[in-house]
Design an enzyme around this catalytic site. Structure first.
Site, PDB file in Angstrom:
ATOM      1  N   GLU A 371      26.383  26.991 -10.200  1.00 32.86           N
ATOM      2  CA  GLU A 371      26.000  28.281  -9.624  1.00 32.86           C
ATOM      3  C   GLU A 371      25.319  29.202 -10.648  1.00 32.86           C
ATOM      4  O   GLU A 371      24.356  29.883 -10.324  1.00 32.86           O
ATOM      5  CB  GLU A 371      27.271  28.935  -9.070  1.00 32.86           C
ATOM      6  CG  GLU A 371      27.111  30.297  -8.451  1.00 32.86           C
ATOM      7  CD  GLU A 371      26.455  30.274  -7.061  1.00 32.86           C
ATOM      8  OE1 GLU A 371      26.161  29.188  -6.545  1.00 32.86           O
ATOM      9  OE2 GLU A 371      26.228  31.366  -6.524  1.00 32.86           O
ATOM     10  N   THR A 507      13.979  33.355   4.591  1.00 32.31           N
ATOM     11  CA  THR A 507      14.732  32.951   3.396  1.00 32.31           C
ATOM     12  C   THR A 507      15.938  32.084   3.744  1.00 32.31           C
ATOM     13  O   THR A 507      16.551  31.500   2.874  1.00 32.31           O
ATOM     14  CB  THR A 507      15.151  34.179   2.569  1.00 32.31           C
ATOM     15  OG1 THR A 507      15.582  33.749   1.276  1.00 32.31           O
ATOM     16  CG2 THR A 507      16.269  34.944   3.258  1.00 32.31           C
TER      17      THR A 507
END
Ligand SMILES: *[C@@H]1O[C@H](CO)[C@@H](O)[C@H](O)[C@H]1NC(C)=O
Ligand SMILES: *[C@@H]1O[C@H](CO)[C@@H](O)[C@H](O)[C@H]1NC(C)=O
Ligand SMILES: *[C@@H]1O[C@H](CO)[C@@H](O)[C@H](O)[C@H]1NC(C)=O
Length: 515
Positions: A371, A507
């Protein structure tokens, strides 16, 4: 050019070609597309059996959480994926449910994120309407009144949300409530991602309905980000601060980059240009400025792996060598910009980022990227707080990999694969399909649980444990981009020749028809 021809040949030959003969060449691959579709169906069924109509499956416990206002986020977010993957059963399961949702309130009192609601629910409904309004996708639908329901519900949702823009500046409050009554949270600031990732969806709704109010609201909010004030909050041309005052639309800081809280603002600048190059020419100018500054100032090479290029963050003009899985979408956005503007330098830089960010997958024990991560940049002052050496336990890893993880989770995110999709579409080079397939196999191996697929706690070690959640973007983004990489040619696919593009992905990977 050679590879484009090869691809054409294969699409003409269709599925009669045996799989092994294809292995050496790029092009559609029906067998891999089918495998990805089966993973999609397994994910959908896990959700449908154990969580629907609640929001989100918790796949370890085969239960659910209502984390997006209980309008069934996984179903609505997944709808466009069911359509694109041509999964007729789930298309109709979801469509039957669409008219029953009450978007005028929430089942329980609670905060509503304007941004998340916009990209997942609103974008999902608009996209379903656009796709199902034409062939071949309309053929999937059993009851055609449900197509109009997608639009009706999108408009109902926008009508419920629009008072968020009712602020002194017109920049929306990022958080509202509907239960027990409509109320703004009263936030004093918003960020450029949450306020600047509305304009595509709200403009599209105005175009479909002929009612200009939605486009006007989102474009007014966007105007403060297109002309930032005060000037020092744009430390590099086109690259701005992160937070804006809702009171007067001025920027309140000068930190930024391509990560969370800023990312999709830059993404939508060039996507609005794709939507309508005439009306949104200034958005394109702002994207170009940001892209040029990014290449000049944010491009950074790890001290142990000069072959890798990551994008740094910044605080004013100070460069901070740190990045994230989220930011790995940037390569795809550069490639899209290069295609649309016919500028090879953006395509080349996007490909460099595609290859570099994939190294965060190659580097770990699971073959999946973390991440958040850092590196050391020898062109910056060494040993400053912004440019620290790795912790001693990460030093060995850093020497080989060129990064070390600062946040080890993987929550089934799409961005690295999204960029590989653009890289493949722009070049026709099979190596990007191979990279994506390798990542796919690694993700499935690590994340598969009883009923579906789960987020991972630590990708830097094998069997690093789970986080009990299957985010809706796994179905609609990660698996959709993977599928499209191996699916046959269609008008939906990103085209190497930008003038041939008819769709723009929001998105959340919801395809929206361009003007
Ligand atoms: C959540 O899902 C369960 C199991 O399908 C169902 O019984 C329940 O009614 C749902 N809860 C809500 C609030 O819809
Ligand atoms: C189609 O869906 C609408 C709305 O849910 C419903 O009223 C109608 O009865 C359905 N038609 C058929 C043929 O099932
Ligand atoms: C930076 O700090 C580390 C650890 O404190 C030290 O080993 C190293 O020599 C320093 N490097 C420079 C260039 O000062």
């Amino acid at each position: 050019m050679r590879l484009t021809k090869t691809r054409l040949l294969f699409s003409l030959a269709g599925s009669s070609l045996a799989y092994p003969k294809r292995e050496a060449s790029a092009g559609p691959d029906a067998q891999k597309a089918q495998a990805i579709k089966e993973t999609y169906q397994r994910s959908w069924k896990g959700y449908y059996d154990h969580a629907f109509p609640n929001d989100t499956l918790t796949p370890l416990t085969n239960s659910y959480v209502n984390d997006r206002n209980r309008w069934s986020v996984t179903a609505i977010d997944a709808l466009s994926a069911s359509i694109v993957l041509r999964d007729e059963e789930s298309v109709n399961q979801i469509l039957e449910f669409v008219p029953t949702i009450d978007f005028t309130t929430t089942a329980e009192p609670g905060d509503i994120s304007l941004f998340e609601t916009n990209i997942r629910y609103f974008g999902g409904l608009l996209s379903a309407y656009d796709l199902l309004s034409q062939e071949p996708w309309s053929d999937l639908v059993k009851n055609h009144t449900h197509i109009e329901a997608c639009l009706k519900q999108a408009q109902s949702l926008a009508d419920s949300l629009k008072f968020a823009f009712d602020t002194p500046s017109g920049i929306p409050d990022p958080i509202i409530q509907l239960n027990p009554e409509p109320k703004r949270k009263g936030s004093t600031q918003n960020n450029i991602a949450e306020a600047g990732t509305l304009v595509l969806e709200w403009t599209r709704l105005s175009d479909i309905t002929g009612d200009p109010q939605y486009a006007e609201l989102a474009q007014k909010a966007e105007s403060y980000m297109l002309k930032p004030s005060p000037p020092e909050t744009e430390p590099f041309p086109g690259l701005t601060g992160t937070f804006l005052s809702i009171e007067d639309g001025t920027f309140v800081n000068d930190d930024g980059g391509w990560g969370g809280y800023t990312d999709s603002f830059y993404e939508y600048l060039i996507k609005m240009y794709l939507y309508d190059p005439e009306e949104f020419g200034f958005y394109k100018d702002r994207w170009t400025a940001a892209a040029d500054s990014t290449m000049e100032f944010l491009s950074s090479h790890p001290s142990t792996r000069e072959d890798i290029t990551f994008l740094s963050q910044y605080a004013g003009t100070d460069i901070i060598p740190t990045s994230s899985h989220l930011a790995s979408f940037a390569g795809g956005n550069f490639i899209l910009g290069g295609i649309l503007l016919k500028e090879q330098k953006y395509i080349d830089f996007g490909l460099t980022l595609a290859n570099s960010y994939y190294e965060t997958y190659r580097g770990t024990a699971t073959g999946i990227g973390p991440e958040g991560f850092r590196w050391v940049d020898n062109n910056l002052p060494t040993n400053s707080t912004n440019n620290p050496q790795p912790p001693s336990e990460d030093a060995e890893f850093y020497k080989k990999a060129g990064f070390w993880a600062t946040s080890t989770a993987y929550i089934l995110r799409p961005e690295t694969l999204e960029t590989l999709y653009y890289a493949y579409r722009a070049t026709g080079d099979k190596k990007y399909q191979d990279m994506a397939w390798e990542a796919y196999e690694n993700i499935v191996a690590a994340a598969e649980t009883g009923a579906a697929f789960s987020s991972l706690r630590d990708v830097t070690i094998v069997d690093g444990g789970y986080i009990d959640k299957m985010e809706s973007f796994w179905l609609t983004e990660t698996l959709k981009y993977l599928f499209l990489m191996f699916d046959e040619e269609s008008e939906l696919q990103v085209q190497k020749d930008g003038s041939k593009m008819r769709w723009v992905f929001n998105t959340e990977a919801h395809p929206v028809k361009i003007r």
